[in-house]
Design a protein around this motif. Structure first.
Motif, PDB file in Angstrom:
ATOM      1  N   VAL A  66      18.532   5.534 -23.874  1.00  0.00           N
ATOM      2  CA  VAL A  66      19.347   6.652 -23.407  1.00  0.00           C
ATOM      3  C   VAL A  66      19.767   7.419 -24.649  1.00  0.00           C
ATOM      4  N   GLU A  67      19.708   8.725 -24.608  1.00  0.00           N
ATOM      5  CA  GLU A  67      19.860   9.511 -25.835  1.00  0.00           C
ATOM      6  C   GLU A  67      21.217   9.303 -26.510  1.00  0.00           C
ATOM      7  N   ARG A  68      22.232   8.976 -25.740  1.00  0.00           N
ATOM      8  CA  ARG A  68      23.555   8.836 -26.339  1.00  0.00           C
ATOM      9  C   ARG A  68      23.651   7.609 -27.243  1.00  0.00           C
ATOM     10  N   GLN A  69      22.659   6.720 -27.222  1.00  0.00           N
ATOM     11  CA  GLN A  69      22.700   5.556 -28.099  1.00  0.00           C
ATOM     12  C   GLN A  69      22.393   5.916 -29.548  1.00  0.00           C
ATOM     13  N   PHE A  70      21.848   7.123 -29.803  1.00  0.00           N
ATOM     14  CA  PHE A  70      21.437   7.501 -31.150  1.00  0.00           C
ATOM     15  C   PHE A  70      22.503   8.362 -31.819  1.00  0.00           C
ATOM     16  N   SER A  71      23.189   7.815 -32.791  1.00  0.00           N
ATOM     17  CA  SER A  71      24.147   8.612 -33.549  1.00  0.00           C
ATOM     18  C   SER A  71      23.392   9.612 -34.420  1.00  0.00           C
ATOM     19  N   GLY A  72      24.016  10.749 -34.682  1.00  0.00           N
ATOM     20  CA  GLY A  72      23.392  11.768 -35.518  1.00  0.00           C
ATOM     21  C   GLY A  72      22.293  12.543 -34.825  1.00  0.00           C
ATOM     22  N   ARG A  73      22.166  12.412 -33.507  1.00  0.00           N
ATOM     23  CA  ARG A  73      21.102  13.110 -32.785  1.00  0.00           C
ATOM     24  C   ARG A  73      21.461  14.582 -32.612  1.00  0.00           C
ATOM     25  N   PRO A  74      20.488  15.472 -32.569  1.00  0.00           N
ATOM     26  CA  PRO A  74      20.758  16.873 -32.243  1.00  0.00           C
ATOM     27  C   PRO A  74      21.258  16.999 -30.810  1.00  0.00           C
ATOM     28  N   LYS A  75      21.928  18.075 -30.509  1.00  0.00           N
ATOM     29  CA  LYS A  75      22.469  18.293 -29.176  1.00  0.00           C
ATOM     30  C   LYS A  75      21.378  18.261 -28.114  1.00  0.00           C
ATOM     31  N   ALA A  76      20.204  18.758 -28.468  1.00  0.00           N
ATOM     32  CA  ALA A  76      19.102  18.826 -27.503  1.00  0.00           C
ATOM     33  C   ALA A  76      18.309  17.523 -27.414  1.00  0.00           C
ATOM     34  N   GLY A  77      18.740  16.487 -28.109  1.00  0.00           N
ATOM     35  CA  GLY A  77      17.989  15.233 -28.091  1.00  0.00           C
ATOM     36  C   GLY A  77      16.891  15.245 -29.135  1.00  0.00           C
ATOM     37  N   PHE A  78      15.738  14.667 -28.826  1.00  0.00           N
ATOM     38  CA  PHE A  78      14.629  14.636 -29.777  1.00  0.00           C
ATOM     39  C   PHE A  78      14.000  16.026 -29.900  1.00  0.00           C
ATOM     40  N   LEU A  79      13.972  16.554 -31.111  1.00  0.00           N
ATOM     41  CA  LEU A  79      13.405  17.880 -31.353  1.00  0.00           C
ATOM     42  C   LEU A  79      11.903  17.798 -31.577  1.00  0.00           C
ATOM     43  N   ARG A  80      11.205  18.803 -31.090  1.00  0.00           N
ATOM     44  CA  ARG A  80       9.751  18.853 -31.273  1.00  0.00           C
ATOM     45  C   ARG A  80       9.388  18.819 -32.756  1.00  0.00           C
ATOM     46  N   SER A  81      10.120  19.556 -33.570  1.00  0.00           N
ATOM     47  CA  SER A  81       9.801  19.603 -35.002  1.00  0.00           C
ATOM     48  C   SER A  81       9.935  18.228 -35.642  1.00  0.00           C
ATOM     49  N   GLN A 103      11.547  23.502 -27.647  1.00  0.00           N
ATOM     50  CA  GLN A 103      12.466  22.787 -28.521  1.00  0.00           C
ATOM     51  C   GLN A 103      12.195  21.283 -28.562  1.00  0.00           C
ATOM     52  N   GLY A 104      11.574  20.760 -27.506  1.00  0.00           N
ATOM     53  CA  GLY A 104      11.302  19.324 -27.423  1.00  0.00           C
ATOM     54  C   GLY A 104      11.469  18.776 -26.022  1.00  0.00           C
ATOM     55  N   PRO A 105      12.632  18.982 -25.377  1.00  0.00           N
ATOM     56  CA  PRO A 105      12.824  18.473 -24.017  1.00  0.00           C
ATOM     57  C   PRO A 105      11.909  19.171 -23.004  1.00  0.00           C
ATOM     58  N   VAL A 106      11.427  18.396 -22.030  1.00  0.00           N
ATOM     59  CA  VAL A 106      10.567  18.943 -20.978  1.00  0.00           C
ATOM     60  C   VAL A 106      11.062  18.441 -19.627  1.00  0.00           C
ATOM     61  N   THR A 107      10.963  19.297 -18.606  1.00  0.00           N
ATOM     62  CA  THR A 107      11.336  18.930 -17.242  1.00  0.00           C
ATOM     63  C   THR A 107      10.335  19.564 -16.286  1.00  0.00           C
ATOM     64  N   LYS A 108      10.496  19.284 -15.015  1.00  0.00           N
ATOM     65  CA  LYS A 108       9.779  19.950 -13.925  1.00  0.00           C
ATOM     66  C   LYS A 108       8.270  20.021 -14.164  1.00  0.00           C
ATOM     67  N   ARG A 109       7.718  21.238 -14.161  1.00  0.00           N
ATOM     68  CA  ARG A 109       6.268  21.404 -14.209  1.00  0.00           C
ATOM     69  C   ARG A 109       5.667  20.826 -15.496  1.00  0.00           C
ATOM     70  N   ALA A 110       6.282  21.106 -16.615  1.00  0.00           N
ATOM     71  CA  ALA A 110       5.752  20.605 -17.882  1.00  0.00           C
ATOM     72  C   ALA A 110       5.762  19.080 -17.904  1.00  0.00           C
TER      73      ALA A 110
END
Length: 548
Positions: free
Chosen positions: A132-147, A199-206
């Motif tokens: 779950v993304e909240r387990q990672f301290s220092g994470r960007p707001k958007a979670g895992f970034l594509r870059s 940005q990295g996150p994907v939902t729905k069709r993608a």
């Protein structure tokens, strides 16, 4: 510094009850009715032929017996997961990215980079939930970034599935679904950055298209994927898994396991539930013809069906905050379909989370019980996060059993967000124990939980999420947790005469641990790992540090 476990071949006079293998000088938790301990165990032809003191068991040693000095190490019965979606997950098990226990974003990226370094260029790298993304301290707001994912795995498509919510993809993964990160995308389901790029996150069709790509890329090697999945579970300390099916668990997904079993190559035991929901149809008529000719009491101890689950009808599917549908048509259909299972003597393992839903099911069960006693069938409610004490009493009176799952280790904060302080008494292990109910521990992994059974035990004892957040006051002591993850789960799967405890006459499924489960600080239970895993008297995993 501990010396490697030594192997001795001792020549003694022949006895009437010789053993192929004896483990002695150990701390063996039998998890029998008295929760007794022993120091030695004798095994022959996969069966436990003696267990007790070193002196008592020594009578089974002959000149052909292999004797292993445990050097005081702790041995426990093999752990059983009563509810896992393994068959569905195994198809893309290879090159899985394991993010369990990682609490820092940069460490998570390093784990991805390390996985990529071991993979071939172009090989998909996947995290099928378990974080779950909240387990990672220092994470960007958007979670895992594509870059960041691109830097960690420049030559591999990466897809990280976050529970059943959304995913994260790198550029190589996006290109497989026709998204060129260098030009403005025109596909729904992509979260864009300030420059209009993914940005990295994907939902729905993608997300849907990425999951299709994963399925297409794993069809060719399902046999090896399945073998690796079972081997990894053995390494983690699981000796039996009950697969809970799922909406998209097609019959073809069982074929690799059937092949492994036919060759005698199953490293652990896999029991499974038959799915009766017509694919893609939300109606009142499950396809019970799928049960015709199915032998639920097969004598195959490594691969066989044990019941129907985890759904019987989609209209009664619920969540903690949403009850099952309750129209008269739904109630009547549920009663009739459940009665058909009872008449055929088939176990039902039913997804049931909401207290109102569970009481609605019990209305039907009480009616069925008048004609077909349910206690011998061991019908089971799964999850039961929202069940109330009075409902436990009502179910227990019918002989209903309970399957508890460690989902709160990842999603406990969601219960708190939805139910406030009441969430601290959800998933009521302590109340079940106090009321004398029979309940077992499982994970519901890999997507919404973590398959490592020692993480499940850690959660049951500590009542905390993976990030340390306290989410439950319904935690139990470590003895009860171990009982729930071994012998109680064996009872849920009609296997208690063969597995679940270390007793004479049972099959030899056991773990040698690197730490003493009963004495290690409770906060460290998740760090326990098997040094060796035995199933049916065969070593299916041994750590190199043992030296044998």
């Amino acid at each position: 510094m501990k010396l490697p476990v030594s192997i001795l071949f001792i020549s003694l006079s022949s006895t009437a009850f010789s053993a192929e293998l004896v483990l002695n000088n150990g701390n063996i938790l039998q998890v029998d009715s008295g929760f007794n301990t022993a120091s030695a165990i004798a095994i022959d032809a996969g069966e436990i032929v003696a267990i007790g003191s070193d002196k008592e068991v020594s009578t089974h040693i002959t000149d052909t017996t292999e004797v292993i000095d445990l050097e005081g190490r702790t041995v426990i019965p093999g752990l059983i997961d009563n509810h896992m979606h393994l068959v569905r997950a195994a198809q893309n098990w290879g090159h899985q990215i394991r993010l369990e226990g990682i609490t820092d974003y940069q460490q998570a990226l390093k784990q991805i980079a390390d996985t990529a370094a071991r993979a071939k260029p172009g090989q998909w790298l996947v995290a099928s939930g378990g974080f779950v993304e909240r387990q990672f301290s220092g994470r960007p707001k958007a979670g895992f970034l594509r870059s960041d994912l691109d830097k960690a795995a420049p030559d591999n498509p990466v897809y990280l599935q976050h529970l059943f919510d959304w995913g994260y993809a790198n550029s190589a993964a996006l290109k497989t679904i026709g998204v060129n990160p260098d030009s403005p995308p025109q596909m729904p389901g992509l979260l864009l950055d300030g420059d209009g790029q993914p940005q990295g996150p994907v939902t729905k069709r993608a997300q849907f298209l990425l999951e299709e790509q994963l399925t297409a890329n794993t069809k060719k090697n399902r046999l090896e994927q399945s073998r690796k999945a079972l081997t990894d579970l053995a390494r983690a300390g699981l000796t039996t898994v009950v697969d809970a099916g799922g909406f998209d668990t097609l019959d073809s997904l069982y074929e690799p396991f059937e092949t492994l079993n036919s060759k005698g190559e199953m490293p652990i035991r896999l029991m499974y539930m038959k799915q009766v929901i017509p694919w893609g149809r939300d109606n009142l008529s499950p396809d019970l013809s799928r049960l015709d000719g199915v032998n639920f009491r097969s004598d195959d101890d490594f691969f066989r069906p044990v019941g129907v689950g985890e759904q019987l009808m989609l209209p009664v599917q619920d969540t903690a905050g949403r009850a099952a549908r309750s129209t008269e048509a739904v109630k009547t259909a549920f009663l009739n379909n459940a009665r058909k299972l009872a008449k055929r003597g088939i176990q039902l393992h039913l997804h049931a989370v909401n207290d109102a839903s569970i009481n609605q099911h019990l209305d039907a069960f009480e009616t069925i019980n008048e004609t077909y006693p349910l206690a011998p069938l061991r019908w089971t409610f799964a999850h039961i996060d929202g069940i109330q004490p009075d409902t436990i009493e009502r179910a227990r009176a019918l002989g209903i059993l309970f399957a508890i799952h460690s989902r709160p280790v990842l999603i406990g904060y969601r219960f708190q967000n939805s139910f406030g302080s009441a969430a601290m008494n959800m998933t009521p292990m302590k109340t079940l124990t106090e009321k004398g109910a029979l309940w077992g521990l499982g994970s519901d992994s890999p997507v919404v939980s973590i398959y490592n059974p020692f993480r499940t035990l850690w959660w049951a004892v500590n009542g905390r999420m993976v990030d340390g957040t306290k989410v439950s006051e319904q935690n139990v002591d470590r003895r009860q947790a171990l009982v729930a993850h071994t012998i109680n789960n064996a009872r849920l799967a009609f296997m208690e005469d063969k597995t679940g405890s270390l007793e004479t006459g049972k099959r030899a499924d056991l773990l040698i641990l690197n730490q003493d489960y009963m004495r290690v600080d409770s906060s460290k239970i998740a760090s326990i790992r098997p040094l060796a895993t035995m199933v049916d008297g065969r070593w299916v995993y041994k750590a190199g540090e043992l030296g044998w």
